[in-house]
Motif scaffolding. Structure first.
Motif, PDB file in Angstrom:
ATOM      1  N   LYS A  40      -1.217  58.583  15.403  1.00 24.53           N
ATOM      2  CA  LYS A  40       0.212  58.931  15.473  1.00 24.53           C
ATOM      3  C   LYS A  40       0.978  57.923  16.325  1.00 24.53           C
ATOM      4  O   LYS A  40       2.052  57.459  15.947  1.00 24.53           O
ATOM      5  N   ILE A  41       0.415  57.610  17.484  1.00 20.94           N
ATOM      6  CA  ILE A  41       1.065  56.641  18.372  1.00 20.94           C
ATOM      7  C   ILE A  41       1.149  55.283  17.685  1.00 20.94           C
ATOM      8  O   ILE A  41       2.188  54.609  17.734  1.00 20.94           O
ATOM      9  N   ALA A  42       0.064  54.868  17.037  1.00 19.82           N
ATOM     10  CA  ALA A  42       0.024  53.567  16.367  1.00 19.82           C
ATOM     11  C   ALA A  42       1.088  53.471  15.277  1.00 19.82           C
ATOM     12  O   ALA A  42       1.833  52.480  15.203  1.00 19.82           O
ATOM     13  N   ASN A  43       1.171  54.491  14.438  1.00 21.23           N
ATOM     14  CA  ASN A  43       2.146  54.456  13.338  1.00 21.23           C
ATOM     15  C   ASN A  43       3.576  54.411  13.862  1.00 21.23           C
ATOM     16  O   ASN A  43       4.412  53.668  13.353  1.00 21.23           O
ATOM     17  N   LYS A  44       3.856  55.190  14.874  1.00 22.74           N
ATOM     18  CA  LYS A  44       5.196  55.192  15.463  1.00 22.74           C
ATOM     19  C   LYS A  44       5.522  53.833  16.077  1.00 22.74           C
ATOM     20  O   LYS A  44       6.607  53.287  15.885  1.00 22.74           O
ATOM     21  N   TYR A  45       4.557  53.273  16.795  1.00 17.95           N
ATOM     22  CA  TYR A  45       4.762  51.986  17.474  1.00 17.95           C
ATOM     23  C   TYR A  45       4.923  50.846  16.465  1.00 17.95           C
ATOM     24  O   TYR A  45       5.762  49.964  16.660  1.00 17.95           O
ATOM     25  N   LEU A  46       4.154  50.879  15.383  1.00 13.47           N
ATOM     26  CA  LEU A  46       4.218  49.800  14.387  1.00 13.47           C
ATOM     27  C   LEU A  46       5.580  49.729  13.705  1.00 13.47           C
ATOM     28  O   LEU A  46       6.009  48.646  13.302  1.00 13.47           O
TER      29      LEU A  46
END
Length: 136
Positions: A40-46
């Motif tokens: 979740k964090i990765a997708n939001k950050y990307l």
């Protein structure tokens, strides 16, 4: 819960929480749950770093997730399986123009200017091939 086990553990140690309680909290935090949070964090950050080249996006994502306290094995899964979108071509054009303007008053050969531009842009994460394509 937007942090990994390592971050939570360090935070609780800093707050001088009893080690038994810390171990219980860490054991309650399942690996699958941590992996889901990490995705979740990765997708939001990307979504916010699409303007950077792919290599730079991977480095930035890895740094972000490390700071968030995720373990290396979870990091490698997430970084490898994340979907990267490269929207860096416009930024590359702008960076090349900026460097050319900076160098036009310098008393150096065209070859040296080109080498300086290539070196500068590669350090920002752009691929050699893309840089050469835009320098033509």
């Amino acid at each position: 819960e937007s942090k990994g086990k390592n971050y939570i553990k360090d935070f609780l140690v800093d707050k001088k929480i009893d080690k038994d309680i810390i171990e219980k909290v860490i054991l309650d935090y399942e690996d699958d749950e941590e992996l889901e949070v990490c995705y979740k964090i990765a997708n939001k950050y990307l979504n916010g770093i699409r303007k950077y080249p792919l290599k730079k996006q991977q480095q930035m994502l890895l740094s972000k997730l490390l700071r968030s306290g995720f373990s290396r094995n979870i990091l490698s899964k997430v970084v490898d399986k994340s979907e990267y979108v490269d929207e860096s071509n416009e930024v590359l054009k702008r960076d090349i123009l900026k460097l050319k303007r900076k160098l036009e008053s310098k008393d150096i050969s065209d070859y040296e200017k080109k080498q300086y531009i290539i070196k500068s842009l590669m350090s920002k994460g752009y691929s050699y091939k893309n840089i050469l394509d835009y320098l033509k």
